[in-house]
Design an enzyme around this catalytic site. Structure first.
Site, PDB file in Angstrom:
ATOM      1  N   GLY A  90       0.819  -1.209   0.000  1.00 53.81           N
ATOM      2  CA  GLY A  90       0.000   0.000   0.000  1.00 53.81           C
ATOM      3  C   GLY A  90       0.851   1.257   0.000  1.00 53.81           C
ATOM      4  O   GLY A  90       2.050   1.219  -0.287  1.00 53.81           O
ATOM      5  N   CYS A 100       0.617   4.851  16.456  1.00 61.23           N
ATOM      6  CA  CYS A 100       1.465   3.870  17.142  1.00 61.23           C
ATOM      7  C   CYS A 100       2.697   3.427  16.356  1.00 61.23           C
ATOM      8  O   CYS A 100       3.821   3.644  16.810  1.00 61.23           O
ATOM      9  CB  CYS A 100       0.627   2.656  17.528  1.00 61.23           C
ATOM     10  SG  CYS A 100      -0.596   3.058  18.782  1.00 61.23           S
ATOM     11  N   LYS A 121      -6.285   4.296   8.490  1.00 61.15           N
ATOM     12  CA  LYS A 121      -6.717   2.968   8.043  1.00 61.15           C
ATOM     13  C   LYS A 121      -8.236   2.941   8.125  1.00 61.15           C
ATOM     14  O   LYS A 121      -8.857   3.907   8.620  1.00 61.15           O
ATOM     15  CB  LYS A 121      -6.092   1.857   8.886  1.00 61.15           C
ATOM     16  CG  LYS A 121      -6.556   1.827  10.323  1.00 61.15           C
ATOM     17  CD  LYS A 121      -6.012   0.596  11.022  1.00 61.15           C
ATOM     18  CE  LYS A 121      -6.515   0.503  12.436  1.00 61.15           C
ATOM     19  NZ  LYS A 121      -6.074  -0.655  13.159  1.00 61.15           N
TER      20      LYS A 121
END
Ligand code: NAD
Length: 445
Positions: free
Chosen positions: A256, A263, A324
């Protein structure tokens, strides 16, 4: 059990709500008064599947409360969970000021023995540092037990992860505190024993090692994707080919446009700094980070190459702003790198995201080269090209009867490999994925 949770972010709020849901009494403290007021009214300030209804329910039945009052918080629970941020400092090391400010306020206000449980991702040695701080600050330091209990939930499935954890790591606890935490977490361990007991330093390092391992898998597949483009191979075939090996597995090897979030990037940097402070040279961690930085610019490089005459005046439809799917979190998101590069090149953007548009609005404010639209199809109206940055389910089907006509330049840049190059080409679209080399002759299957 009476529990105080310090911090009402993704970790603290989810933890508090889940503990209340199984029957514990939870007081949640945050220094952000606006957030506490909203939460007290039942308004969930973050998007996390399943969290809002549990928040409302447990507020209503009185098992969950929110406060900004440090004294009330310090006196309430027998267990004090720390779930505040540990963001990166300028040199990449973890900024521990929020954790220590919680410790100081507990020491100032606590009125009895307390078990302090650190859930914030913190450098190895933090439990020892907290104990040293306590010993310096108070005469009766043995009233306080300090434990590392790192959190492994994933944004997007935080409630599910909290309710059904893979493991519960308890680091540096004496037998009595291990039993206390076993009792607290027993409702989450019904299927099989989830608790793993270890020393504090190993627990602290386990959290960093887990995130760095996952980040390494992503950077590895991205490196292979870039190779595949040059070698005339299709990374999607390679992904399936290697994922079928159980030693490798299919998880976390999706190519991707780079990983983001609060994080992985920060934990990689912090562990690197920890290693360097020990005089070590953590080559792999540096490479994982460097590959990811480069990967975040890949979509823009492809766009630039497609438009050799420049991007001035071009309009891009952009699908996906969160780092995401299934979260509204835009921290370190690849979309930010792309947006800023497009704007710097004179292009404008019509963007859609199912949950993160308010965060982008807050981050950038109103600007003429950014239009946020309520529906993904609205982004295509008047656009020259489509760019996909986040793998939301909403984007998995492209209306190939309409989209080629809607995009003036009939081009799609897909940062998450949601589509098949042949289908796109057959619909008259120029399609750029990640690592989808021109396979010659084309694979007939
Ligand atoms: N977000 C994740 O997916 C995730 C997963 C596992 C572990 N972690 C770790 O957990 C920790 C918290 O992460 P997060 O994403 O929930 O952070 P966050 O930024 O979403 O929330 C942190 C909260 O702490 C509050 N806070 C700051 N100082 C405080 C104080 N002195 N007293 C009370 N509240 C205070 C802030 O106002 C904020 O609401 C970090 O160390 C992070 O690395 C995060």
């Amino acid at each position: 059990m009476k529990v105080t949770v310090f911090g009402t972010g993704y970790v603290g709020l989810t933890q508090a709500v889940c503990l209340a849901q199984v029957g514990h009494s939870v007081l949640c403290m945050d220094i952000n008064a606006e957030r506490v007021a909203a939460l007290s009214e039942g308004h969930c300030p973050i998007f996390e599947p399943g969290l809002a209804p549990l928040l409302e329910k447990n507020l209503a039945c009185g098992r969950l409360r929110f406060t900004t009052d440090a004294a009330e918080a310090a006196q309430y629970g027998r267990l004090h969970f720390i779930a505040v941020g540990t963001p990166p400092q300028a040199d990449g090391s973890a900024d521990m000021r929020y954790v220590f400010s919680v410790i100081d306020s507990i020491l100032e206000h606590a009125d009895g023995p307390k078990v302090i449980v650190n859930k914030s991702t913190s450098p190895v040695g933090t439990v020892d540092r907290i104990k040293a701080r306590i010993s310096q600050a108070v005469a009766d330091a043995d009233r306080y037990q300090v434990i590392s209990n790192p959190e492994f939930l994933k944004e997007g499935s935080a409630v599910e992860d909290c309710m059904r954890p893979d493991r519960i790591i308890i680091g540096g606890a004496a037998p009595a505190e291990v039993e206390l935490l076993r009792e607290l977490y027993q409702p989450f361990s019904r299927n099989h024993e989830k608790v793993m007991v270890m020393d504090a330093r190993s627990a602290e390092l386990t959290k960093y090692a887990a995130n760095c391992m996952l980040a390494t898998k992503i950077s590895f597949i991205n490196e292979m994707a870039n190779l595949a483009e040059h070698l005339g191979a299709d990374i999607e075939m390679v992904r399936r080919g290697i994922g079928s090996d159980p030693r490798i597995g299919y998880d976390f090897i999706y190519p991707g446009c780079g990983f983001g979030g609060s994080c992985f990037p920060k934990d990689l940097q912090a562990l690197r700094r920890t290693a360097e402070a020990e005089g070590l040279d953590p080559l792999l961690l540096g490479a994982v980070e460097a590959v990811n930085q480069r990967q975040k610019s890949r979509l823009f490089s492809k766009i630039q190459r497609h438009y050799p005459g420049g991007l001035h005046g071009k309009v891009f439809a952009l699908w996906g702003l969160s780092f995401k799917a299934n979260t509204d979190d835009i921290r370190e998101a690849s979309s930010l790198v792309l947006l800023e590069a497009l704007w710097a090149a004179g292009a404008s953007v019509q963007a859609h995201d199912p949950q993160a548009m308010h965060e982008i609005q807050r981050h950038y404010g109103a600007r003429p080269d950014l239009k946020l639209v309520p529906c993904k199809d609205d982004a295509l109206e008047g656009a020259d090209a489509l760019v996909i940055v986040t793998e939301w389910q909403d984007y998995r089907v492209l209306n190939l009867d309409k989209v080629p006509q809607q995009l003036a330049d009939r081009v799609v840049f897909d940062g998450r490999n949601l589509f098949e190059p042949e289908h796109m080409a057959a619909a008259g679209l120029t399609y750029y994925g990640i690592g989808r080399g021109q396979v010659n002759p084309p694979c007939p299957y």
